[in-house]
Design a protein around this motif. Structure first.
Motif, PDB file in Angstrom:
ATOM      1  N   GLY A  60       6.057  47.513  27.865  1.00 60.58           N
ATOM      2  CA  GLY A  60       4.776  48.169  28.124  1.00 60.58           C
ATOM      3  C   GLY A  60       4.144  47.691  29.413  1.00 60.58           C
ATOM      4  O   GLY A  60       4.650  46.781  30.082  1.00 60.58           O
ATOM      5  N   LYS A  61       3.028  48.311  29.766  1.00 63.72           N
ATOM      6  CA  LYS A  61       2.311  47.998  31.007  1.00 63.72           C
ATOM      7  C   LYS A  61       1.195  47.004  30.708  1.00 63.72           C
ATOM      8  O   LYS A  61       0.366  47.226  29.823  1.00 63.72           O
ATOM      9  N   ALA A  62       1.187  45.904  31.453  1.00 67.66           N
ATOM     10  CA  ALA A  62       0.195  44.852  31.224  1.00 67.66           C
ATOM     11  C   ALA A  62      -1.043  45.068  32.080  1.00 67.66           C
ATOM     12  O   ALA A  62      -0.954  45.501  33.230  1.00 67.66           O
ATOM     13  N   SER A  63      -2.202  44.742  31.508  1.00 71.86           N
ATOM     14  CA  SER A  63      -3.467  44.843  32.235  1.00 71.86           C
ATOM     15  C   SER A  63      -4.354  43.681  31.812  1.00 71.86           C
ATOM     16  O   SER A  63      -4.468  43.375  30.612  1.00 71.86           O
ATOM     17  N   PHE A  64      -4.967  43.009  32.782  1.00 72.76           N
ATOM     18  CA  PHE A  64      -5.833  41.875  32.460  1.00 72.76           C
ATOM     19  C   PHE A  64      -7.158  42.345  31.856  1.00 72.76           C
ATOM     20  O   PHE A  64      -7.789  43.264  32.378  1.00 72.76           O
ATOM     21  N   LYS A  65      -7.540  41.705  30.771  1.00 64.48           N
ATOM     22  CA  LYS A  65      -8.865  41.914  30.180  1.00 64.48           C
ATOM     23  C   LYS A  65      -9.834  40.905  30.774  1.00 64.48           C
ATOM     24  O   LYS A  65     -10.997  41.209  31.039  1.00 64.48           O
ATOM     25  N   ASP A  66      -9.368  39.673  30.920  1.00 59.98           N
ATOM     26  CA  ASP A  66     -10.094  38.609  31.605  1.00 59.98           C
ATOM     27  C   ASP A  66      -9.064  37.600  32.090  1.00 59.98           C
ATOM     28  O   ASP A  66      -7.855  37.871  32.035  1.00 59.98           O
ATOM     29  N   ASP A  67      -9.498  36.434  32.550  1.00 59.50           N
ATOM     30  CA  ASP A  67      -8.551  35.472  33.119  1.00 59.50           C
ATOM     31  C   ASP A  67      -7.711  34.744  32.076  1.00 59.50           C
ATOM     32  O   ASP A  67      -6.851  33.928  32.432  1.00 59.50           O
ATOM     33  N   LYS A  68      -7.928  35.042  30.819  1.00 57.83           N
ATOM     34  CA  LYS A  68      -7.149  34.404  29.753  1.00 57.83           C
ATOM     35  C   LYS A  68      -6.409  35.409  28.882  1.00 57.83           C
ATOM     36  O   LYS A  68      -5.591  35.026  28.045  1.00 57.83           O
ATOM     37  N   THR A  69      -6.680  36.705  29.097  1.00 56.71           N
ATOM     38  CA  THR A  69      -6.190  37.716  28.164  1.00 56.71           C
ATOM     39  C   THR A  69      -5.520  38.878  28.889  1.00 56.71           C
ATOM     40  O   THR A  69      -6.042  39.399  29.881  1.00 56.71           O
ATOM     41  N   VAL A  70      -4.361  39.298  28.367  1.00 55.18           N
ATOM     42  CA  VAL A  70      -3.636  40.455  28.876  1.00 55.18           C
ATOM     43  C   VAL A  70      -3.474  41.460  27.744  1.00 55.18           C
ATOM     44  O   VAL A  70      -3.159  41.080  26.610  1.00 55.18           O
ATOM     45  N   VAL A  71      -3.685  42.732  28.041  1.00 53.05           N
ATOM     46  CA  VAL A  71      -3.569  43.782  27.040  1.00 53.05           C
ATOM     47  C   VAL A  71      -2.332  44.630  27.346  1.00 53.05           C
ATOM     48  O   VAL A  71      -2.131  45.070  28.479  1.00 53.05           O
ATOM     49  N   VAL A  72      -1.515  44.849  26.304  1.00 52.90           N
ATOM     50  CA  VAL A  72      -0.315  45.684  26.427  1.00 52.90           C
ATOM     51  C   VAL A  72      -0.260  46.612  25.213  1.00 52.90           C
ATOM     52  O   VAL A  72      -0.236  46.144  24.066  1.00 52.90           O
ATOM     53  N   ASN A  73      -0.248  47.912  25.459  1.00 54.84           N
ATOM     54  CA  ASN A  73      -0.194  48.894  24.359  1.00 54.84           C
ATOM     55  C   ASN A  73      -1.297  48.666  23.323  1.00 54.84           C
ATOM     56  O   ASN A  73      -1.094  48.841  22.117  1.00 54.84           O
ATOM     57  N   GLY A  74      -2.448  48.240  23.791  1.00 55.17           N
ATOM     58  CA  GLY A  74      -3.571  47.998  22.889  1.00 55.17           C
ATOM     59  C   GLY A  74      -3.546  46.640  22.209  1.00 55.17           C
ATOM     60  O   GLY A  74      -4.513  46.260  21.545  1.00 55.17           O
ATOM     61  N   GLU A  75      -2.460  45.902  22.362  1.00 55.43           N
ATOM     62  CA  GLU A  75      -2.341  44.572  21.765  1.00 55.43           C
ATOM     63  C   GLU A  75      -2.775  43.511  22.769  1.00 55.43           C
ATOM     64  O   GLU A  75      -2.542  43.642  23.975  1.00 55.43           O
ATOM     65  N   VAL A  76      -3.369  42.440  22.263  1.00 55.58           N
ATOM     66  CA  VAL A  76      -3.881  41.367  23.108  1.00 55.58           C
ATOM     67  C   VAL A  76      -2.907  40.188  23.109  1.00 55.58           C
ATOM     68  O   VAL A  76      -2.417  39.777  22.051  1.00 55.58           O
ATOM     69  N   TYR A  77      -2.627  39.658  24.305  1.00 51.64           N
ATOM     70  CA  TYR A  77      -1.733  38.515  24.439  1.00 51.64           C
ATOM     71  C   TYR A  77      -2.411  37.423  25.260  1.00 51.64           C
ATOM     72  O   TYR A  77      -3.084  37.712  26.261  1.00 51.64           O
ATOM     73  N   THR A  78      -2.230  36.193  24.832  1.00 56.09           N
ATOM     74  CA  THR A  78      -2.761  35.043  25.563  1.00 56.09           C
ATOM     75  C   THR A  78      -1.675  33.980  25.676  1.00 56.09           C
ATOM     76  O   THR A  78      -0.717  33.963  24.899  1.00 56.09           O
ATOM     77  N   ALA A  79      -1.829  33.117  26.661  1.00 56.48           N
ATOM     78  CA  ALA A  79      -0.887  32.014  26.846  1.00 56.48           C
ATOM     79  C   ALA A  79      -1.575  30.918  27.647  1.00 56.48           C
ATOM     80  O   ALA A  79      -2.596  31.150  28.289  1.00 56.48           O
ATOM     81  N   LYS A  80      -0.989  29.729  27.594  1.00 63.16           N
ATOM     82  CA  LYS A  80      -1.570  28.622  28.357  1.00 63.16           C
ATOM     83  C   LYS A  80      -1.520  28.906  29.855  1.00 63.16           C
ATOM     84  O   LYS A  80      -2.448  28.562  30.588  1.00 63.16           O
ATOM     85  N   ASP A  81      -0.413  29.520  30.278  1.00 65.86           N
ATOM     86  CA  ASP A  81      -0.261  29.877  31.685  1.00 65.86           C
ATOM     87  C   ASP A  81       0.353  31.267  31.795  1.00 65.86           C
ATOM     88  O   ASP A  81       1.086  31.709  30.901  1.00 65.86           O
ATOM     89  N   ILE A  82       0.050  31.937  32.905  1.00 66.97           N
ATOM     90  CA  ILE A  82       0.534  33.302  33.127  1.00 66.97           C
ATOM     91  C   ILE A  82       1.197  33.388  34.496  1.00 66.97           C
ATOM     92  O   ILE A  82       0.669  32.850  35.474  1.00 66.97           O
TER      93      ILE A  82
END
Length: 428
Positions: free
Chosen positions: A91-113
């Motif tokens: 899917g296509k990733a889009s930043f929600k904020d500096d800690k969160t990425v949204v893909v296909n409506g799902e939210v993903y976070t990680a310690k580093d990106i």
């Protein structure tokens, strides 16, 4: 929360994911499209397949071979990513904020990106650029049949490689380059000799040519020395470079600084947001697959607090024309600009027994040497297997080998590598 989130599965993205997984990190890799990125699917690999087999097999056979090669290597990437520490999300990733990425409506976070979204073909903003006869490099690689003639706008690496193999398939090729020389970033003598040899082969090349318009009927208009000219052709290849893939990332939401050249990063590939890194074409530093891979290693090392000895000023570059061109380090023009005390030594391929025996005596090897330290500042090769030969010099330059040390290195005979031995011994 995962340890690492990687956006993009080109060479930088997938190889960094594999290495991170080996180090015990939990990785999610987000990819929009097929695995392998631009290089594998619509860049390096398919282009080099055409470059190698053009003139040896008919176009249909080579096109089929290209598909087989790409599929095999794509499956290889999928196999490498089959690791319990790696999760692949399509899917296509889009930043929600500096800690969160949204893909296909799902939210993903990680310690580093790590952002590794690559690039896309650039388009010259002139009348007719959107015409149906205008092709990108991706379009050319997917042609089912070849045109009788093509005008290539751009005499850089992509333009010359495609011009070279299309010509060997029997296409009438004209190259228009805006700069005073083809391969503008390469050694001027190499560029001049390559232009001469490609012209001798039958490729028409015009430098200092500013393309101003494209007509749907098949005319490309350009200006040269205040005169206007036209090139008649069936198709036009737009090969004026590549532009970073940043438009869909919503970088503003994360506060990531970027400009038209790409995402701004420091020497550790860290963006303006400390936890977010950008590697490969998307940062615009140097758009080469092997650079993306090592930038990924640098980012990963920085995340883990490790040091490395990667020298990003010693990056080999290669052009798969006939003859090939390869380069590392400084050109003579760059040495002049930096007012360095240097000398250059040059040996023709005609002095190498194997090159003559192969019927490929065209070209030369040039070494640039610092007069005081005796270290090699640069190497520029045009000739058979230049892309392979350059690596010996890359290794010596990385290790700080002086020209005097290099004289004691024994080379097998008869080999093309002997040109390195010969040029080293020519240096006083």
């Amino acid at each position: 929360m995962e340890d690492l989130l990687i956006i993009g599965a080109g060479p930088g993205g997938y190889e960094t994911a594999v290495e991170a997984a080996k180090r015990g990190m939990k990785v999610t890799i987000i990819n929009d499209g097929t695995l392998g990125g631009v290089c594998l699917n619509e860049g390096c690999i398919p282009t080099k397949t055409f470059c190698h087999f053009a003139g040896k097999e008919d176009f249909a056979a080579v096109a089929a071979r290209k598909e087989a090669v790409v599929n095999q290597l794509r499956n290889g990437v999928a196999y490498l990513l089959k690791n319990p520490n790696i999760t692949i999300v399509g899917g296509k990733a889009s930043f929600k904020d500096d800690k969160t990425v949204v893909v296909n409506g799902e939210v993903y976070t990680a310690k580093d990106i790590i952002i590794a979204t690559g690039s896309k073909p650039a388009i010259l903003l002139i009348p007719g650029a959107d015409s149906e006869i205008v092709l990108t490099s991706t379009d050319v690689l997917n042609l089912k049949e070849l045109p009788e003639s093509i005008c290539v706008i751009g005499g850089g690496v992509i333009g010359l490689e495609m011009a070279s193999y299309l010509h060997r398939f029997g296409v009438e090729v004209t190259v228009l380059e805006y700069a005073p020389q083809v391969l503008p970033n390469f050694d001027a003598e190499v560029s001049k000799r390559l232009k001469m040899l490609l012209t001798k082969q039958g490729i028409k090349i015009e430098t200092d040519a500013q393309v101003t318009a494209i007509d749907e009927e098949g005319f490309v208009t350009y200006k040269k020395k205040d005169q206007e000219y036209n090139v008649e052709c069936d198709k036009v290849l737009m090969a004026v470079g590549r532009t970073p893939n940043t438009s869909d990332l919503n970088l503003e939401a994360a506060g990531i600084a970027y400009n038209r050249k790409g995402i701004e990063v420091d020497d550790n590939m860290q963006t303006s947001v400390p936890r977010i890194y950008a590697i490969g074409d998307v940062n615009g530093k140097m758009m080469l697959a092997h650079v993306a891979t090592f930038q990924g290693t640098r980012a990963l090392n920085h995340i883990q607090g490790k040091n490395d000895k990667i020298k990003f000023n010693l990056i080999p570059a290669a052009v798969f024309t006939i003859p090939e061109v390869a380069s590392v380090g400084l050109t003579e023009a760059q040495c002049d600009d930096e007012e360095l005390d240097y000398k250059s030594v040059k040996v023709p391929f005609g002095a190498v027994g194997k090159a003559v025996a192969m019927g490929e005596p065209d070209g030369f090897c040039k070494l640039i040497i610092d007069n005081e330290t005796r270290i090699m500042l640069g190497c520029h090769i045009m000739g058979a297997h230049a892309s392979d030969l350059i690596q010996e010099v890359v290794t010596m330059m990385n290790l700080g080998v002086t020209i005097d040390d290099a004289k004691d290195i024994i080379h097998a005979h008869p080999t093309l590598n002997e040109i390195i031995q010969i040029v080293v011994h020519q240096a006083e």
